[in-house]
Enzyme design. Sequence first.
Site, PDB file in Angstrom:
ATOM      1  CG  ASN A 208       1.362  19.218  25.491  1.00 44.78           C
ATOM      2  OD1 ASN A 208       1.529  20.209  26.179  1.00 44.78           O
ATOM      3  ND2 ASN A 208       0.207  18.554  25.458  1.00 44.78           N
ATOM      4  CG  ASP A 276      -4.927  16.300  19.122  1.00 45.66           C
ATOM      5  OD1 ASP A 276      -5.833  16.872  19.751  1.00 45.66           O
ATOM      6  OD2 ASP A 276      -4.132  16.883  18.362  1.00 45.66           O
ATOM      7  N   PRO A 304     -11.172  12.316  23.611  1.00 47.72           N
ATOM      8  CG  PRO A 304     -12.165  12.578  25.699  1.00 47.72           C
ATOM      9  CD  PRO A 304     -11.134  11.774  24.964  1.00 47.72           C
ATOM     10  CE  LYS A 338      -7.476  23.896  15.485  1.00 51.23           C
ATOM     11  NZ  LYS A 338      -6.129  23.865  16.009  1.00 51.23           N
TER      12      LYS A 338
HETATM   13  O1  C5P Z   1      -7.559  20.774  17.659  1.00 47.87           O
HETATM   14  P1  C5P Z   1      -6.626  21.570  18.488  1.00 47.87           P
HETATM   15  O2  C5P Z   1      -5.936  20.753  19.546  1.00 47.87           O
HETATM   16  O3  C5P Z   1      -5.682  22.456  17.775  1.00 47.87           O
HETATM   17  O4  C5P Z   1      -7.614  22.591  19.244  1.00 47.87           O
HETATM   18  C1  C5P Z   1      -7.173  23.400  20.242  1.00 47.87           C
HETATM   19  C2  C5P Z   1      -8.315  23.792  21.144  1.00 47.87           C
HETATM   20  O5  C5P Z   1      -9.136  22.673  21.442  1.00 47.87           O
HETATM   21  C3  C5P Z   1      -7.826  24.280  22.489  1.00 47.87           C
HETATM   22  O6  C5P Z   1      -8.749  25.230  22.968  1.00 47.87           O
HETATM   23  C4  C5P Z   1      -7.828  23.004  23.323  1.00 47.87           C
HETATM   24  O7  C5P Z   1      -7.931  23.302  24.700  1.00 47.87           O
HETATM   25  C5  C5P Z   1      -9.040  22.298  22.811  1.00 47.87           C
HETATM   26  N1  C5P Z   1      -8.955  20.848  22.841  1.00 47.87           N
HETATM   27  C6  C5P Z   1      -9.750  20.131  23.706  1.00 47.87           C
HETATM   28  N2  C5P Z   1      -9.711  18.740  23.696  1.00 47.87           N
HETATM   29  C7  C5P Z   1      -8.902  18.079  22.840  1.00 47.87           C
HETATM   30  C8  C5P Z   1      -8.089  18.801  21.950  1.00 47.87           C
HETATM   31  C9  C5P Z   1      -8.132  20.175  21.968  1.00 47.87           C
HETATM   32  O8  C5P Z   1     -10.460  20.737  24.501  1.00 47.87           O
HETATM   33  N3  C5P Z   1      -8.891  16.755  22.856  1.00 47.87           N
END
Ligand code: C5P
Length: 400
Positions: A208, A276, A304, A338
């Site tokens: 990304n 993700d 994870p 969230k």
């Molecule tokens: O679910 P989302 O990706 O929007 O969440 C963002 C937050 O979760 C950020 O703090 C990111 O570093 C963390 N995150 C994580 N592991 C993942 C996905 C997101 O630590 N697999």
Amino acid sequence: MLTSKRILLVIGGGIAAYKALDLIRRLRERGASVTPVLTRAAEEFVTPLSAGALAGAQCYRHLFDLTDEAEMGHIELSRAADLVVVAPATADLMAKMAGGHADDLASTLLMATDKRVLVAPAMNVRMWLHPANQRNIAALKGDGILFAGPNEGDMACGEYGPGRMAEPLEIVAAVEAALGEGPLKGRHVVVTSGPTHEPIDPVRYIANRSSGAQGAAIAAALRDLGARVSFVTGPASVPPPGGVGVVRVETAREMLEAVEAALPADAAVFAAAVADWRVANAAGSKMKKDGSGRAPALEFAENPDILATVARMGAGRPALVVGFAAETDDVVAHAATKRARKGCDWIVANDVSAATGIMGGAENAVTLITAEGAEEWPRLPKDEVARRLAARIARALCAG
Ligand code: C5P
């Protein structure tokens, strides 16, 4: 506090030298002793009498002052300090440092010292931006020289831009950080940063646009408050800051492993843009066209969630777990959801829709979501967002 810390303060010749006098007072208020050294040019702006009087100590000026050499040689003077501070650090003084010159007392002390050196640059914006100066700064950073500032703003010469010397209290904070005396002294913070790369085959990956700039700035700001920082970074385009423990990873699963290995910690800040999904059927050797015209089908498996894993780990959970939420609409509502879903204490929410220019840009506009509610911060440079967040973390940990 800087009780019994000894600071050798080299004052360079620039209009900001008057602020160095205030810096002497601020350092002494915190219990430090200050030995001032003036360059010849500095004497055009401040006098040895004022520097010496404010320091309550002898002010040194010349290399070949035989009385001083008999009483205290320049080698000893450079080593008797706990930290050497150069404020203001002029373009000329930094060029001498970068080039290893030793033709006056200040530059000789800077060559002879075995202590850390912190510089607070001050110069005209064009001089600051000049490629020669930027080359010297890169060389000095490579040598482990610490920097406080410069700030951006109006200049005595009437121009505007980067080059203003950091304010005395900002330099004091950098001195405390360099000596490990900030409010986060003795605390350990884990910071994740950058994107992750999820392999498709040995040469291709899914990634990304995260640059890692905000995560690097947060790690640096926590370090500046005296924390020991474990910086777990994916392949970012911004280099990791100096003075932090760097663990480089590629994938989300490696990032989780590295975070778990870095624990326990007092706080954890998850600024990484973790993928993700990973490719479940990644090929062990380079995928090739088979001539049939059919594209290979990629299957995905969920990665994870590092933030949620750590936030819900029970025993050994850091006292403060901070996540980020990059959203493109309904930022606050989505971020608040969230926060609850992931079980973290705070969420730093930002709008990354293309029009904001935040993703990969130099600025960020965030809303901090805590148990108390949402707090909107103004649009600020990422460094300043990082400093504010680090200060909030220090307050939370020190109050708890
Ligand atoms: O679910 P989302 O990706 O929007 O969440 C963002 C937050 O979760 C950020 O703090 C990111 O570093 C963390 N995150 C994580 N592991 C993942 C996905 C997101 O630590 N697999």
